[in-house]
Motif scaffolding. Structure first.
Motif, PDB file in Angstrom:
ATOM      1  N   HIS A  97       0.872  -1.168   0.000  1.00 15.00           N
ATOM      2  CA  HIS A  97       0.000   0.000   0.000  1.00 15.00           C
ATOM      3  C   HIS A  97       0.916   1.227   0.000  1.00 15.00           C
ATOM      4  CE1 HIS A  97      -2.376  -3.284   1.681  1.00 15.00           C
ATOM      5  NE2 HIS A  97      -3.442  -2.662   1.208  1.00 15.00           N
ATOM      6  N   VAL A  98       0.682   2.131  -0.895  1.00 11.37           N
ATOM      7  CA  VAL A  98       1.638   3.210  -1.121  1.00 11.37           C
ATOM      8  C   VAL A  98       1.119   4.543  -0.596  1.00 11.37           C
ATOM      9  CG1 VAL A  98       2.809   2.132  -3.067  1.00 11.37           C
ATOM     10  CG2 VAL A  98       0.731   3.480  -3.474  1.00 11.37           C
ATOM     11  N   SER A  99       2.084   5.416  -0.316  1.00 12.34           N
ATOM     12  CA  SER A  99       1.751   6.756   0.163  1.00 12.34           C
ATOM     13  C   SER A  99       2.924   7.671  -0.174  1.00 12.34           C
ATOM     14  CB  SER A  99       1.452   6.729   1.669  1.00 12.34           C
ATOM     15  OG  SER A  99       0.970   7.984   2.112  1.00 12.34           O
ATOM     16  N   THR A 100       3.042   8.774   0.534  1.00 11.94           N
ATOM     17  CA  THR A 100       4.038   9.786   0.237  1.00 11.94           C
ATOM     18  C   THR A 100       5.447   9.203   0.156  1.00 11.94           C
ATOM     19  OG1 THR A 100       2.651  11.349   1.434  1.00 11.94           O
ATOM     20  CG2 THR A 100       4.884  12.074   0.905  1.00 11.94           C
ATOM     21  N   TYR A 101       6.175   9.613  -0.883  1.00  4.86           N
ATOM     22  CA  TYR A 101       7.545   9.215  -1.239  1.00  4.86           C
ATOM     23  C   TYR A 101       7.614   7.886  -1.988  1.00  4.86           C
ATOM     24  CZ  TYR A 101       8.529  12.715   2.378  1.00  4.86           C
ATOM     25  OH  TYR A 101       8.542  13.850   3.158  1.00  4.86           O
ATOM     26  N   ASN A 102       6.527   7.110  -2.016  1.00  2.00           N
ATOM     27  CA  ASN A 102       6.545   5.888  -2.819  1.00  2.00           C
ATOM     28  C   ASN A 102       6.436   6.240  -4.292  1.00  2.00           C
ATOM     29  OD1 ASN A 102       4.697   4.222  -0.283  1.00  2.00           O
ATOM     30  ND2 ASN A 102       6.812   3.785  -0.842  1.00  2.00           N
ATOM     31  N   ARG A 112      11.712   2.115 -14.503  1.00  2.36           N
ATOM     32  CA  ARG A 112      12.047   3.412 -13.915  1.00  2.36           C
ATOM     33  C   ARG A 112      10.797   3.986 -13.270  1.00  2.36           C
ATOM     34  NH1 ARG A 112      11.951   7.964 -18.665  1.00  2.36           N
ATOM     35  NH2 ARG A 112      10.274   7.071 -19.921  1.00  2.36           N
ATOM     36  N   PRO A 113      10.945   4.937 -12.362  1.00  2.00           N
ATOM     37  CA  PRO A 113       9.766   5.545 -11.754  1.00  2.00           C
ATOM     38  C   PRO A 113       8.985   6.367 -12.781  1.00  2.00           C
ATOM     39  CG  PRO A 113      11.742   5.966 -10.445  1.00  2.00           C
ATOM     40  CD  PRO A 113      12.196   5.429 -11.769  1.00  2.00           C
ATOM     41  N   LEU A 114       7.700   6.077 -12.908  1.00  8.21           N
ATOM     42  CA  LEU A 114       6.835   6.889 -13.760  1.00  8.21           C
ATOM     43  C   LEU A 114       6.357   8.131 -13.020  1.00  8.21           C
ATOM     44  CD1 LEU A 114       4.695   4.072 -15.403  1.00  8.21           C
ATOM     45  CD2 LEU A 114       6.520   5.411 -16.485  1.00  8.21           C
ATOM     46  N   CYS A 115       6.118   7.971 -11.732  1.00  7.90           N
ATOM     47  CA  CYS A 115       5.698   9.115 -10.908  1.00  7.90           C
ATOM     48  C   CYS A 115       6.005   8.804  -9.452  1.00  7.90           C
ATOM     49  CB  CYS A 115       4.216   9.432 -11.103  1.00  7.90           C
ATOM     50  SG  CYS A 115       3.101   8.111 -10.571  1.00  7.90           S
ATOM     51  N   THR A 116       5.965   9.844  -8.638  1.00  3.33           N
ATOM     52  CA  THR A 116       6.237   9.733  -7.205  1.00  3.33           C
ATOM     53  C   THR A 116       5.094  10.397  -6.449  1.00  3.33           C
ATOM     54  OG1 THR A 116       8.628   9.800  -7.573  1.00  3.33           O
ATOM     55  CG2 THR A 116       7.854  10.301  -5.347  1.00  3.33           C
ATOM     56  N   ILE A 117       4.617   9.735  -5.413  1.00  2.83           N
ATOM     57  CA  ILE A 117       3.559  10.322  -4.581  1.00  2.83           C
ATOM     58  C   ILE A 117       4.184  11.399  -3.694  1.00  2.83           C
ATOM     59  CG2 ILE A 117       1.809   9.872  -2.829  1.00  2.83           C
ATOM     60  CD1 ILE A 117       1.701   6.980  -3.883  1.00  2.83           C
ATOM     61  N   VAL A 118       3.629  12.601  -3.747  1.00  4.78           N
ATOM     62  CA  VAL A 118       4.192  13.711  -2.974  1.00  4.78           C
ATOM     63  C   VAL A 118       3.263  14.163  -1.848  1.00  4.78           C
ATOM     64  CG1 VAL A 118       5.622  14.527  -4.887  1.00  4.78           C
ATOM     65  CG2 VAL A 118       3.304  15.444  -4.612  1.00  4.78           C
ATOM     66  N   ALA A 119       1.992  13.786  -1.887  1.00  6.65           N
ATOM     67  CA  ALA A 119       1.064  14.178  -0.821  1.00  6.65           C
ATOM     68  C   ALA A 119      -0.083  13.184  -0.768  1.00  6.65           C
ATOM     69  CB  ALA A 119       0.540  15.589  -1.058  1.00  6.65           C
ATOM     70  N   ASP A 120      -0.604  12.971   0.428  1.00  2.37           N
ATOM     71  CA  ASP A 120      -1.655  11.982   0.627  1.00  2.37           C
ATOM     72  C   ASP A 120      -2.408  12.339   1.906  1.00  2.37           C
ATOM     73  OD1 ASP A 120      -3.233   9.739   0.965  1.00  2.37           O
ATOM     74  OD2 ASP A 120      -1.583   8.384   1.413  1.00  2.37           O
ATOM     75  N   SER A 121      -3.660  12.745   1.769  1.00  2.00           N
ATOM     76  CA  SER A 121      -4.422  13.141   2.952  1.00  2.00           C
ATOM     77  C   SER A 121      -5.086  11.966   3.653  1.00  2.00           C
ATOM     78  CB  SER A 121      -5.503  14.164   2.567  1.00  2.00           C
ATOM     79  OG  SER A 121      -6.527  13.548   1.794  1.00  2.00           O
ATOM     80  N   GLY A 206     -13.048  16.046  -0.055  1.00  2.00           N
ATOM     81  CA  GLY A 206     -11.814  16.828  -0.044  1.00  2.00           C
ATOM     82  C   GLY A 206     -10.553  16.013   0.099  1.00  2.00           C
ATOM     83  N   ASP A 207     -10.657  14.737   0.452  1.00  2.00           N
ATOM     84  CA  ASP A 207      -9.451  13.908   0.522  1.00  2.00           C
ATOM     85  C   ASP A 207      -8.786  13.821  -0.851  1.00  2.00           C
ATOM     86  OD1 ASP A 207      -8.845  13.077   3.130  1.00  2.00           O
ATOM     87  OD2 ASP A 207     -10.456  11.594   3.124  1.00  2.00           O
ATOM     88  N   TYR A 208      -7.454  13.659  -0.860  1.00  3.69           N
ATOM     89  CA  TYR A 208      -6.724  13.678  -2.130  1.00  3.69           C
ATOM     90  C   TYR A 208      -5.425  12.888  -2.016  1.00  3.69           C
ATOM     91  CZ  TYR A 208      -3.799  17.129   0.239  1.00  3.69           C
ATOM     92  OH  TYR A 208      -2.963  17.746   1.145  1.00  3.69           O
ATOM     93  N   ILE A 209      -4.886  12.569  -3.194  1.00  2.00           N
ATOM     94  CA  ILE A 209      -3.534  12.027  -3.326  1.00  2.00           C
ATOM     95  C   ILE A 209      -2.889  12.744  -4.497  1.00  2.00           C
ATOM     96  CG2 ILE A 209      -4.326  10.081  -4.736  1.00  2.00           C
ATOM     97  CD1 ILE A 209      -2.049   8.411  -3.463  1.00  2.00           C
ATOM     98  N   GLU A 210      -1.610  13.139  -4.353  1.00  2.00           N
ATOM     99  CA  GLU A 210      -0.910  13.884  -5.387  1.00  2.00           C
ATOM    100  C   GLU A 210       0.314  13.118  -5.875  1.00  2.00           C
ATOM    101  OE1 GLU A 210      -1.918  18.576  -4.338  1.00  2.00           O
ATOM    102  OE2 GLU A 210       0.129  17.819  -4.107  1.00  2.00           O
ATOM    103  N   PHE A 211       0.532  13.181  -7.186  1.00  2.00           N
ATOM    104  CA  PHE A 211       1.656  12.522  -7.836  1.00  2.00           C
ATOM    105  C   PHE A 211       2.482  13.560  -8.592  1.00  2.00           C
ATOM    106  CE2 PHE A 211      -2.013   9.760  -7.699  1.00  2.00           C
ATOM    107  CZ  PHE A 211      -1.530   8.526  -7.273  1.00  2.00           C
ATOM    108  N   PHE A 212       3.801  13.372  -8.585  1.00  5.58           N
ATOM    109  CA  PHE A 212       4.698  14.173  -9.411  1.00  5.58           C
ATOM    110  C   PHE A 212       5.103  13.318 -10.605  1.00  5.58           C
ATOM    111  CE2 PHE A 212       9.089  15.359 -10.577  1.00  5.58           C
ATOM    112  CZ  PHE A 212       8.870  16.679 -10.956  1.00  5.58           C
ATOM    113  N   ALA A 213       4.830  13.799 -11.811  1.00  7.32           N
ATOM    114  CA  ALA A 213       5.139  13.029 -13.021  1.00  7.32           C
ATOM    115  C   ALA A 213       6.630  13.079 -13.296  1.00  7.32           C
ATOM    116  CB  ALA A 213       4.357  13.579 -14.206  1.00  7.32           C
ATOM    117  N   GLU A 214       7.273  11.916 -13.267  1.00  8.49           N
ATOM    118  CA  GLU A 214       8.707  11.839 -13.529  1.00  8.49           C
ATOM    119  C   GLU A 214       9.018  11.825 -15.024  1.00  8.49           C
ATOM    120  OE1 GLU A 214      10.850  12.033 -11.133  1.00  8.49           O
ATOM    121  OE2 GLU A 214       9.850  11.329  -9.310  1.00  8.49           O
ATOM    122  N   THR A 215       7.999  11.552 -15.830  1.00  2.00           N
ATOM    123  CA  THR A 215       8.131  11.543 -17.286  1.00  2.00           C
ATOM    124  C   THR A 215       6.767  11.882 -17.863  1.00  2.00           C
ATOM    125  OG1 THR A 215       8.946  10.245 -19.175  1.00  2.00           O
ATOM    126  CG2 THR A 215       7.597   9.083 -17.542  1.00  2.00           C
TER     127      THR A 215
END
Length: 286
Positions: A97-102, A112-121, A206-215
């Motif tokens: 189960h994944v969350s921030t920094y995964n 390779r990492p496609l994206c990284t989780i940066v926030a998770d409420s 209002g709950d959310y999860i945020e991803f940073f796109a690595e590519t």
């Protein structure tokens, strides 16, 4: 004449992809609304699916505008759909189960990492339930009409698999491109017998999860027809199903360089072997 003492050379510390730069992702997560320029915003209706693009170095947020709802997420390289999210390897490299920094990893030979989780409420708030469940599931996969037909002899056609197939058709992909998912906002686990279980989604408006796109990414999401997982108790799936909101931002130019200091698009492993093709009978251990 006394010799100059030799200063021992410290071993070079290799920056491993399994130990991401947390300060970098903290800076990305901490960017204010003024530093985020919206590029995409829409809502996926209940029991439906849509696909969209997220360019590299952009932020993707999935959120719950009306309360609890599970979503099934697929990812591909926007330029090469053969490179796609690899759920099982991500589960091995990161967690069940994944969350921030995964990070969400791509399949071979790209890895390779496609994206990284940066926030998770939601994930940190859920923690581990009394039954051992956790949020944002990589243990299970999408619901599909084939299993449904096998078990219930039913032709219901709004499973997550079907929703994802319909979502990617306008992007030139088809059913064989749909793959195992990340079940966002879903709480699951394994019982003492090792059997998979699901709990009701505990998300709130209002709950959310945020991803940073690595590519550059193509993403697709199904708003699961199981809704928040309460269908069995409430009797009707329709009463448990809600939308999921999708938002994409790029970083404002005046903050981008500072926020992304040290970041570069991940590369595939530089494997130069031949998979043992020079010894087709296998390695000689004699």
């Amino acid at each position: 004449m006394a010799s100059t003492p030799t200063v021992p050379r410290l071993p070079r510390i290799r920056k491993l992809p399994l130990n991401p730069d947390r300060a970098l992702y903290d800076r990305i997560a901490a960017t204010s609304s003024a530093s985020r320029i919206p590029t995409t915003s829409f809502t996926i209706p209940p029991r439906s699916g849509l696909a969209w693009h997220v360019p590299a170095a952009h932020i993707l947020r999935l959120s719950l505008p009306d309360g609890p709802q599970v979503g099934d997420l697929n990812l591909w390289s926007a330029h090469n759909p053969r490179e796609r999210f690899w759920a099982s390897r991500t589960r091995q490299l990161e967690a069940s189960h994944v969350s921030t920094y995964n990070r969400l990893w791509s399949c071979l030979p790209y890895l390779r990492p496609l994206c990284t989780i940066v926030a998770d409420s939601l994930g940190p708030r859920v923690g581990t339930t009394e039954f051992g469940g956790k949020c944002h599931d990589l243990l299970g996969t999408r619901c599909d009409p084939y299993v449904n037909k096998m078990l219930a002899d039913d032709e219901f056609d709004f499973h997550c698999h079907s929703n994802l197939v319909r979502a990617v058709l306008p992007h030139g992909l088809g059913e064989m491109d749909v793959h195992d998912v990340l079940n966002v906002f879903q709480v699951t686990g394994l019982n003492q017998e090792g059997k998979y279980f699901m709990e009701t989604c505990p998300g709130v408006k209002g709950d959310y999860i945020e991803f940073f796109a690595e590519t550059d990414l193509l993403c697709a999401l199904s708003t699961c027809p199981g809704g928040d997982g309460e269908a069995k108790k409430k009797g009707r799936m329709e009463d448990t199903c809600r939308p999921i909101k999708v938002e994409v931002w790029k970083l404002a130019e005046e903050v981008k360089e500072e926020v992304l200091e040290g970041w570069s698009e991940p590369k595939r492993p530089n494997y130069r072997g031949m998979h043992g093709m020079t010894v087709p009978q296998g390695q000689n251990m004699g």
